[in-house]
Enzyme design. Structure first.
Site, PDB file in Angstrom:
ATOM      1  N   TYR A 184      -4.331   3.759   8.280  1.00  0.00           N
ATOM      2  CA  TYR A 184      -5.663   3.165   8.476  1.00  0.00           C
ATOM      3  C   TYR A 184      -6.231   3.464   9.873  1.00  0.00           C
ATOM      4  O   TYR A 184      -6.173   4.594  10.325  1.00  0.00           O
ATOM      5  CB  TYR A 184      -5.629   1.647   8.209  1.00  0.00           C
ATOM      6  N   TYR A 198      -4.300  -2.491  -9.709  1.00  0.00           N
ATOM      7  CA  TYR A 198      -4.136  -2.420  -8.247  1.00  0.00           C
ATOM      8  C   TYR A 198      -3.203  -3.521  -7.737  1.00  0.00           C
ATOM      9  O   TYR A 198      -2.277  -3.262  -6.954  1.00  0.00           O
ATOM     10  CB  TYR A 198      -5.519  -2.511  -7.571  1.00  0.00           C
ATOM     11  N   LYS A 216       0.185   3.390  -2.890  1.00  0.00           N
ATOM     12  CA  LYS A 216      -0.986   4.285  -2.974  1.00  0.00           C
ATOM     13  C   LYS A 216      -0.563   5.759  -2.939  1.00  0.00           C
ATOM     14  O   LYS A 216      -1.258   6.631  -3.454  1.00  0.00           O
ATOM     15  CB  LYS A 216      -1.977   3.964  -1.846  1.00  0.00           C
ATOM     16  N   SER A 259       0.793  -1.238   0.000  1.00  0.00           N
ATOM     17  CA  SER A 259       0.000   0.000   0.000  1.00  0.00           C
ATOM     18  C   SER A 259       0.823   1.286   0.000  1.00  0.00           C
ATOM     19  O   SER A 259       0.252   2.369  -0.154  1.00  0.00           O
ATOM     20  CB  SER A 259      -0.953   0.017   1.193  1.00  0.00           C
ATOM     21  N   VAL A 277       1.368  -3.712   3.720  1.00  0.00           N
ATOM     22  CA  VAL A 277       1.383  -5.002   4.414  1.00  0.00           C
ATOM     23  C   VAL A 277       2.605  -5.862   4.064  1.00  0.00           C
ATOM     24  O   VAL A 277       2.766  -6.947   4.615  1.00  0.00           O
ATOM     25  CB  VAL A 277       0.081  -5.827   4.212  1.00  0.00           C
TER      26      VAL A 277
HETATM   27  N1  GLN Z   1      -2.397  -5.518  -1.562  1.00  0.00           N
HETATM   28  C1  GLN Z   1      -2.872  -5.358  -0.222  1.00  0.00           C
HETATM   29  C2  GLN Z   1      -4.366  -5.515  -0.157  1.00  0.00           C
HETATM   30  O1  GLN Z   1      -5.055  -5.035  -1.002  1.00  0.00           O
HETATM   31  C3  GLN Z   1      -2.457  -4.006   0.258  1.00  0.00           C
HETATM   32  C4  GLN Z   1      -2.949  -3.686   1.630  1.00  0.00           C
HETATM   33  C5  GLN Z   1      -1.973  -2.923   2.449  1.00  0.00           C
HETATM   34  O2  GLN Z   1      -0.765  -2.866   2.173  1.00  0.00           O
HETATM   35  N2  GLN Z   1      -2.455  -2.387   3.532  1.00  0.00           N
HETATM   36  O3  GLN Z   1      -4.884  -6.144   0.704  1.00  0.00           O
END
Ligand code: GLN
Length: 304
Positions: A240, A188, A66, A63, A258
């Site tokens: 988050y 994505y 993003k 993420s 993650v």
């Molecule tokens: N690819 C992961 C997902 O969509 C990314 C989530 C993350 O890094 N928080 O679940």
């Protein structure tokens, strides 16, 4: 500030949290990454670089990507973006469906999964080849032209990404995706599968500490106003449902993934990237958070 010395002290200071978290196991390829990895790179706005541990080993940025796709999308559509996605903290897990239903298919912010899917949709509408555009953007920013998508990670997530499929379909059902659900998800899953090192990430983010100007390229990547806004969204949405706790402990705008990476920014001073795969319950790196807390505590500097 003796960043060399401070970074040298960090691995031993974060060691007590090793073993307390868990790799992301809902993406099988991430579950297999050795849990004892730890790397950190601090890059100043003067383009000086300090590092420790596995600083040059590439990992799945997940993420953190993003941040880059949001920056690109803002460049294309500017303030129009906010008609399709909000900019308030979610207070919910990054892949929550519940909130999206309450809010009629308008994601709370661009740094949770639903919001990032809308951002992917913008990129698909505004570029010939969105995957190449994202790749080119991070390659230029980090000065590493061999950065690539880890196809095994992208496939691994595509096979198990049922919740993201649900989010994308829900967005489409609410008319908040222009492009095909499959194309949005493919972009994505690929952006999440970008493999980069802490060194490359710190270079790709340091313009956010420097009013939008990349110190190594000498080029304006974002305007000052855009830089302020991206940093504000990171501060309020980048971790988050743990964003308040992170601001309390660390006090820097940041974005986690993650894969165990976190990128954080101290405006006017530096960008820092840290990586350690074991995550807490919110999906943020345990040792990464501890390392950043140590950094801002020992230096006595944060945005507050
Ligand atoms: N690819 C992961 C997902 O969509 C990314 C989530 C993350 O890094 N928080 O679940």
């Amino acid at each position: 500030m003796d960043f060399n010395q401070i970074l040298k002290e960090i691995p031993q200071n974060v060691r007590p949290v090793f073993g307390k978290g868990r790799n992301a196991d809902y993406i099988p390829a991430l579950a297999a990454v050795p849990t004892d990895k730890f790397g950190m790179v601090l890059r100043t706005v003067g383009d000086e670089c300090f590092q420790t541990g596995d600083a040059n080993e590439r990992f799945s940025i997940q993420s953190i990507s993003k941040l880059f796709t949001l920056s690109l999308a803002i460049g294309f559509v500017g303030e129009e973006l906010w008609r399709r996605v909000g900019r308030e903290p979610s207070g919910n897990p990054f892949n929550s469906l519940v909130q999206l239903e309450y809010e009629h298919g308008v994601p709370r912010n661009p740094l949770i999964n639903a919001g990032a899917l809308v951002v992917c949709d913008v990129l698909l509408s505004y570029t010939e080849d969105a995957k190449q555009a994202v790749l080119d953007y991070v390659r230029v920013l980090s000065g590493a032209f061999d950065i690539a998508y880890d196809e095994a990670v992208a496939r691994s997530e595509a096979r198990t990404g049922f919740i993201n499929l649900a989010l994308a379909n829900f967005l489409k059902g609410h008319g908040n995706l222009e492009n095909d659900v499959d194309a949005v998800l493919d972009l994505y899953f690929h952006q999440c599968a970008l493999a980069m090192s802490c060194s490359e990430l710190s270079r790709a983010a340091v313009h956010l500490a420097n009013g939008g100007v990349s110190p190594s390229l000498g080029e304006t990547i974002l305007t000052r106003a855009q830089t302020k806004r991206i940093n504000a969204v990171m501060l309020t949405c980048g971790l988050y449902d743990a964003v308040g706790e992170f601001a309390y402990r660390v006090g820097l705008p940041a974005k986690s993934g993650v894969g165990g990476g976190i990128v954080a920014v101290l405006p006017g001073e530096y960008a820092v990237a840290v990586w350690s795969p074991e995550l807490d319950a919110s999906g943020n790196s345990m040792a990464g958070g501890a390392a950043l807390e140590y950094l801002t505590t020992v230096t006595g500097r944060s945005i507050f």
